[in-house]
Design a protein around this motif. Structure first.
Motif, PDB file in Angstrom:
ATOM      1  N   SER A   4       0.847  -1.189   0.000  1.00 24.56           N
ATOM      2  CA  SER A   4       0.000   0.000   0.000  1.00 24.56           C
ATOM      3  C   SER A   4       0.881   1.236   0.000  1.00 24.56           C
ATOM      4  CB  SER A   4      -0.927  -0.004   1.212  1.00 24.56           C
ATOM      5  OG  SER A   4      -0.182  -0.014   2.407  1.00 24.56           O
ATOM      6  N   GLY A   5       0.305   2.339  -0.398  1.00 29.42           N
ATOM      7  CA  GLY A   5       1.041   3.589  -0.447  1.00 29.42           C
ATOM      8  C   GLY A   5       0.141   4.725  -0.873  1.00 29.42           C
ATOM      9  N   GLN A   6       0.757   5.824  -1.167  1.00 28.58           N
ATOM     10  CA  GLN A   6       0.047   7.037  -1.549  1.00 28.58           C
ATOM     11  C   GLN A   6       0.312   7.326  -3.030  1.00 28.58           C
ATOM     12  OE1 GLN A   6       0.997  10.146   1.197  1.00 28.58           O
ATOM     13  NE2 GLN A   6      -0.569  11.521   0.424  1.00 28.58           N
ATOM     14  N   PHE A   7      -0.589   8.070  -3.654  1.00 30.85           N
ATOM     15  CA  PHE A   7      -0.343   8.514  -5.024  1.00 30.85           C
ATOM     16  C   PHE A   7      -0.923   9.900  -5.235  1.00 30.85           C
ATOM     17  CE2 PHE A   7      -4.431   6.362  -5.457  1.00 30.85           C
ATOM     18  CZ  PHE A   7      -5.136   7.129  -6.367  1.00 30.85           C
ATOM     19  N   ASP A   8      -0.327  10.619  -6.183  1.00 33.42           N
ATOM     20  CA  ASP A   8      -0.795  11.927  -6.613  1.00 33.42           C
ATOM     21  C   ASP A   8      -1.491  11.736  -7.957  1.00 33.42           C
ATOM     22  OD1 ASP A   8       0.656  13.196  -4.442  1.00 33.42           O
ATOM     23  OD2 ASP A   8       2.461  12.862  -5.635  1.00 33.42           O
ATOM     24  N   VAL A   9      -2.567  12.475  -8.184  1.00 33.20           N
ATOM     25  CA  VAL A   9      -3.306  12.317  -9.435  1.00 33.20           C
ATOM     26  C   VAL A   9      -3.674  13.678 -10.007  1.00 33.20           C
ATOM     27  CG1 VAL A   9      -5.540  12.069  -8.258  1.00 33.20           C
ATOM     28  CG2 VAL A   9      -5.260  11.129 -10.547  1.00 33.20           C
ATOM     29  N   LYS A  10      -3.596  13.781 -11.340  1.00 36.30           N
ATOM     30  CA  LYS A  10      -4.061  14.952 -12.074  1.00 36.30           C
ATOM     31  C   LYS A  10      -5.047  14.457 -13.122  1.00 36.30           C
ATOM     32  CE  LYS A  10       0.207  17.634 -11.924  1.00 36.30           C
ATOM     33  NZ  LYS A  10       1.290  18.179 -12.730  1.00 36.30           N
ATOM     34  N   LEU A  11      -6.213  15.095 -13.155  1.00 35.65           N
ATOM     35  CA  LEU A  11      -7.215  14.802 -14.178  1.00 35.65           C
ATOM     36  C   LEU A  11      -7.393  16.048 -15.022  1.00 35.65           C
ATOM     37  CD1 LEU A  11      -9.905  12.994 -11.990  1.00 35.65           C
ATOM     38  CD2 LEU A  11      -8.214  11.939 -13.509  1.00 35.65           C
ATOM     39  N   ASN A  12      -7.211  15.914 -16.333  1.00 32.79           N
ATOM     40  CA  ASN A  12      -7.337  17.043 -17.242  1.00 32.79           C
ATOM     41  C   ASN A  12      -8.436  16.754 -18.256  1.00 32.79           C
ATOM     42  OD1 ASN A  12      -5.075  18.575 -16.204  1.00 32.79           O
ATOM     43  ND2 ASN A  12      -3.792  16.978 -17.083  1.00 32.79           N
ATOM     44  N   PRO A  13      -9.477  17.602 -18.306  1.00 28.84           N
ATOM     45  CA  PRO A  13     -10.565  17.389 -19.269  1.00 28.84           C
ATOM     46  C   PRO A  13     -10.046  17.383 -20.709  1.00 28.84           C
ATOM     47  CG  PRO A  13     -11.155  19.083 -17.675  1.00 28.84           C
ATOM     48  CD  PRO A  13      -9.691  18.791 -17.484  1.00 28.84           C
ATOM     49  N   LEU A  14     -10.608  16.491 -21.504  1.00 28.14           N
ATOM     50  CA  LEU A  14     -10.312  16.399 -22.936  1.00 28.14           C
ATOM     51  C   LEU A  14     -11.610  16.661 -23.696  1.00 28.14           C
ATOM     52  CD1 LEU A  14      -8.213  13.098 -22.882  1.00 28.14           C
ATOM     53  CD2 LEU A  14      -7.337  15.431 -23.088  1.00 28.14           C
ATOM     54  N   ASP A  15     -11.487  16.925 -24.992  1.00 27.59           N
ATOM     55  CA  ASP A  15     -12.687  17.096 -25.805  1.00 27.59           C
ATOM     56  C   ASP A  15     -13.516  15.819 -25.743  1.00 27.59           C
ATOM     57  OD1 ASP A  15     -12.024  19.651 -26.590  1.00 27.59           O
ATOM     58  OD2 ASP A  15     -11.022  18.983 -28.428  1.00 27.59           O
ATOM     59  N   THR A  16     -14.821  15.989 -25.570  1.00 30.96           N
ATOM     60  CA  THR A  16     -15.730  14.850 -25.549  1.00 30.96           C
ATOM     61  C   THR A  16     -16.073  14.485 -26.983  1.00 30.96           C
ATOM     62  OG1 THR A  16     -16.603  15.560 -23.433  1.00 30.96           O
ATOM     63  CG2 THR A  16     -17.955  14.040 -24.680  1.00 30.96           C
ATOM     64  N   PHE A  17     -16.016  13.200 -27.278  1.00 30.24           N
ATOM     65  CA  PHE A  17     -16.260  12.758 -28.651  1.00 30.24           C
ATOM     66  C   PHE A  17     -17.741  12.681 -28.977  1.00 30.24           C
ATOM     67  CE2 PHE A  17     -17.565   8.511 -27.497  1.00 30.24           C
ATOM     68  CZ  PHE A  17     -16.920   8.298 -26.297  1.00 30.24           C
ATOM     69  N   THR A  18     -18.589  12.700 -27.978  1.00 26.35           N
ATOM     70  CA  THR A  18     -20.033  12.662 -28.195  1.00 26.35           C
ATOM     71  C   THR A  18     -20.715  13.420 -27.064  1.00 26.35           C
ATOM     72  OG1 THR A  18     -21.925  11.221 -28.639  1.00 26.35           O
ATOM     73  CG2 THR A  18     -20.376  10.469 -26.970  1.00 26.35           C
TER      74      THR A  18
END
Length: 134
Positions: A4-18
């Protein structure tokens, strides 16, 4: 073996295909993570999501390739996500895609659980490797 451990996350919106119909919101995002601990790695991937107008009801699928070191073994593998929320009750499955392990991670099998506590992200990884005694 379990780690187990820790993580960093980045979510970046992309163009939606529909576009969703009516009040369903469809989304597409790029995922970038950095894992810490016995899994010292980074990942990149994409997520597709759907949000309903009912609070707490949504779903997502994602694929990410994780590259780095797992218990001192170098390589990469792919995690496949399946997440669904039913009015606040969630089910989340993250599994190693069969035969996706490379380098010293060939033959890797496993499931990962993730949690968020006080804004921090954590993982628990239950896995096996052919040459790693449990």
């Amino acid at each position: 073996m379990k780690i187990s451990g820790q993580f960093d996350v980045k979510l970046n919106p992309l163009d939606t295909f529909t576009k969703g119909r009516d009040t369903i919101k469809l989304g597409r995002m790029a995922i970038e993570k950095v894992f810490h601990g016995e899994l010292t790695a980074s990942s990149k991937g994409e997520m597709l999501s759907a949000m309903t107008p009912v609070k707490g009801s949504a779903g997502y699928v994602a694929i990410e390739q994780v590259s780095g070191t797992l218990c001192e073994r170098d390589g990469s593998f792919v995690l496949q996500h399946y997440g669904i929320m039913n009015r606040g009750e969630d089910k989340l499955v993250l599994e190693v895609l069969p035969d996706s392990g490379t380098g010293q991670l060939q033959g890797l099998r496993g499931q990962m659980a993730i949690s968020v506590e006080n804004g921090e992200h954590y993982y628990q990884f239950d896995f096996s490797l052919p040459d790693l005694a449990e």
